[in-house]
Motif scaffolding. Structure first.
Motif, PDB file in Angstrom:
ATOM      1  N   GLY A  66       0.805  -1.395   0.367  1.00  0.00           N
ATOM      2  CA  GLY A  66      -0.349  -0.263  -0.158  1.00  0.00           C
ATOM      3  C   GLY A  66       1.051   0.927   0.031  1.00  0.00           C
ATOM      4  N   ASP A  67       0.426   2.703   0.458  1.00  0.00           N
ATOM      5  CA  ASP A  67       1.112   3.496   0.116  1.00  0.00           C
ATOM      6  C   ASP A  67       1.176   4.257   1.796  1.00  0.00           C
ATOM      7  N   LYS A  68       1.190   3.524   2.548  1.00  0.00           N
ATOM      8  CA  LYS A  68       1.767   4.132   4.101  1.00  0.00           C
ATOM      9  C   LYS A  68       3.341   4.517   4.163  1.00  0.00           C
ATOM     10  N   LEU A  69       4.113   3.243   3.519  1.00  0.00           N
ATOM     11  CA  LEU A  69       5.236   4.247   3.464  1.00  0.00           C
ATOM     12  C   LEU A  69       5.312   5.344   2.736  1.00  0.00           C
ATOM     13  N   PHE A  70       4.201   5.941   1.876  1.00  0.00           N
ATOM     14  CA  PHE A  70       4.852   7.536   1.538  1.00  0.00           C
ATOM     15  C   PHE A  70       3.834   8.301   2.232  1.00  0.00           C
ATOM     16  N   SER A  71       2.589   8.187   2.702  1.00  0.00           N
ATOM     17  CA  SER A  71       1.848   8.531   3.443  1.00  0.00           C
ATOM     18  C   SER A  71       1.187   9.056   4.767  1.00  0.00           C
ATOM     19  N   GLY A  72       1.893   7.995   5.547  1.00  0.00           N
ATOM     20  CA  GLY A  72       1.647   7.431   6.999  1.00  0.00           C
ATOM     21  C   GLY A  72       2.904   8.140   8.226  1.00  0.00           C
ATOM     22  N   CYS A  73       2.327   7.938   9.189  1.00  0.00           N
ATOM     23  CA  CYS A  73       3.002   8.924  10.597  1.00  0.00           C
ATOM     24  C   CYS A  73       4.187   8.076  10.654  1.00  0.00           C
ATOM     25  N   GLY A  74       5.883   9.302  10.753  1.00  0.00           N
ATOM     26  CA  GLY A  74       6.568   8.113  11.312  1.00  0.00           C
ATOM     27  C   GLY A  74       6.534   7.521  12.629  1.00  0.00           C
ATOM     28  N   LEU A  75       5.883   7.392  13.716  1.00  0.00           N
ATOM     29  CA  LEU A  75       5.229   7.074  14.851  1.00  0.00           C
ATOM     30  C   LEU A  75       3.605   6.134  14.104  1.00  0.00           C
ATOM     31  N   GLY A  76       3.318   5.997  13.438  1.00  0.00           N
ATOM     32  CA  GLY A  76       2.648   4.760  13.473  1.00  0.00           C
ATOM     33  C   GLY A  76       1.021   5.419  13.655  1.00  0.00           C
ATOM     34  N   LEU A  77       0.806   6.498  13.963  1.00  0.00           N
ATOM     35  CA  LEU A  77      -0.119   6.901  14.538  1.00  0.00           C
ATOM     36  C   LEU A  77      -1.244   7.032  13.868  1.00  0.00           C
ATOM     37  N   TYR A  81      -3.653   8.973  12.530  1.00  0.00           N
ATOM     38  CA  TYR A  81      -3.423  10.563  12.164  1.00  0.00           C
ATOM     39  C   TYR A  81      -2.310  11.708  12.283  1.00  0.00           C
ATOM     40  N   CYS A  82      -1.802  11.262  11.148  1.00  0.00           N
ATOM     41  CA  CYS A  82      -0.773  12.748  11.604  1.00  0.00           C
ATOM     42  C   CYS A  82      -0.710  13.854  10.594  1.00  0.00           C
ATOM     43  N   SER A  83      -0.825  15.343  10.652  1.00  0.00           N
ATOM     44  CA  SER A  83      -1.043  16.279   9.377  1.00  0.00           C
ATOM     45  C   SER A  83       0.064  17.485   9.870  1.00  0.00           C
ATOM     46  N   ASP A  84       0.118  18.218   8.579  1.00  0.00           N
ATOM     47  CA  ASP A  84       0.646  19.782   8.883  1.00  0.00           C
ATOM     48  C   ASP A  84       0.480  20.421   9.850  1.00  0.00           C
ATOM     49  N   ALA A  85      -0.987  20.467  10.067  1.00  0.00           N
ATOM     50  CA  ALA A  85      -2.083  20.933  11.174  1.00  0.00           C
ATOM     51  C   ALA A  85      -2.037  20.390  12.075  1.00  0.00           C
ATOM     52  N   GLU A 117      10.327  16.260   9.774  1.00  0.00           N
ATOM     53  CA  GLU A 117      11.697  15.715   9.528  1.00  0.00           C
ATOM     54  C   GLU A 117      10.736  14.577   8.818  1.00  0.00           C
ATOM     55  N   PHE A 118       9.898  13.603   9.464  1.00  0.00           N
ATOM     56  CA  PHE A 118       9.503  12.348   8.333  1.00  0.00           C
ATOM     57  C   PHE A 118       9.464  12.355   7.090  1.00  0.00           C
ATOM     58  N   LYS A 119       8.537  13.598   6.949  1.00  0.00           N
ATOM     59  CA  LYS A 119       8.014  13.948   6.162  1.00  0.00           C
ATOM     60  C   LYS A 119       8.835  14.584   4.510  1.00  0.00           C
ATOM     61  N   LYS A 120      10.042  15.101   4.576  1.00  0.00           N
ATOM     62  CA  LYS A 120      11.149  14.433   4.210  1.00  0.00           C
ATOM     63  C   LYS A 120      11.519  13.861   3.509  1.00  0.00           C
ATOM     64  N   ILE A 143      12.638   9.375  -0.335  1.00  0.00           N
ATOM     65  CA  ILE A 143      11.890   7.879  -0.652  1.00  0.00           C
ATOM     66  C   ILE A 143      10.562   7.500  -1.568  1.00  0.00           C
ATOM     67  N   TYR A 144       9.974   8.287  -2.093  1.00  0.00           N
ATOM     68  CA  TYR A 144       8.841   8.347  -3.221  1.00  0.00           C
ATOM     69  C   TYR A 144       9.381   8.685  -4.218  1.00  0.00           C
ATOM     70  N   LYS A 145      10.854   9.463  -4.339  1.00  0.00           N
ATOM     71  CA  LYS A 145      11.043  10.106  -5.042  1.00  0.00           C
ATOM     72  C   LYS A 145      11.657   9.058  -5.768  1.00  0.00           C
ATOM     73  N   THR A 146      12.708   8.442  -5.261  1.00  0.00           N
ATOM     74  CA  THR A 146      13.702   7.568  -5.151  1.00  0.00           C
ATOM     75  C   THR A 146      13.562   6.329  -5.862  1.00  0.00           C
ATOM     76  N   LEU A 147      11.756   6.207  -5.157  1.00  0.00           N
ATOM     77  CA  LEU A 147      11.060   4.528  -6.184  1.00  0.00           C
ATOM     78  C   LEU A 147       9.988   4.568  -6.945  1.00  0.00           C
ATOM     79  N   GLN A 148       9.508   6.584  -6.699  1.00  0.00           N
ATOM     80  CA  GLN A 148       8.661   6.362  -8.106  1.00  0.00           C
ATOM     81  C   GLN A 148      10.109   6.229  -9.825  1.00  0.00           C
ATOM     82  N   SER A 149      11.386   7.334  -9.523  1.00  0.00           N
ATOM     83  CA  SER A 149      11.789   7.271 -10.551  1.00  0.00           C
ATOM     84  C   SER A 149      12.526   6.231 -10.800  1.00  0.00           C
TER      85      SER A 149
END
Length: 143
Positions: free
Chosen positions: A85-96, A98-102, A110-113, A118-124
């Protein structure tokens, strides 16, 4: 970072791509041996990837798994999404849940970066890009 299933799927797909580039179809036993994985596990993974149209198979004496021009262009991100699934690309670094910019967790920014990198590397990175590296024994799929 990846589940064991996803690790095996990526390695199997790279192995199949390598063989496809040499105009060879490969069976489960050869794939399992080539990447150092259990046969029954690889068989289940390839069955799933086949149902999702990511790998092709042909039955019979000249059969086996292979890729066509479209599936050779598959990205590693496509494989990760198909298996984990896409959890690696969108999930929370602590596994929460719900986690967002807000409403970020302590690692969010830090984890968002890291997730984006990771996504850019794997997608390319496409399956057909590993042929030369593996043919020259610069890279390996098995320990």
């Amino acid at each position: 970072m990846f589940s064991k299933t996803c690790e095996y799927a990526i390695r199997a797909m790279i192995f199949i791509a390598q063989q496809t580039k040499s105009d060879v179809r490969v069976g489960v036993k050869e794939i399992a041996k080539g990447i150092g994985s259990p046969e029954h596990f690889i068989a289940k993974i390839l069955q799933d990837l086949s149902r999702k149209g990511m790998v092709l198979s042909l039955k019979g004496p000249t059969g086996g798994f292979y890729l066509d021009n479209k599936t050779l262009k598959c990205t590693l991100a496509d494989i990760v999404k198909a298996i984990d699934g896409d959890k690696l690309f969108s999930g929370c670094g602590l596994g929460l849940e719900y986690c967002s910019d807000a409403k970020p967790c302590p690692l969010h920014h830090e984890f968002k970066k890291i997730r984006e990198d990771i996504y850019k590397t794997l997608q390319s990175t496409k399956l057909d890009e590993f042929h030369d590296q593996l043919a020259k024994s610069i890279g390996f799929l098995k320990r």
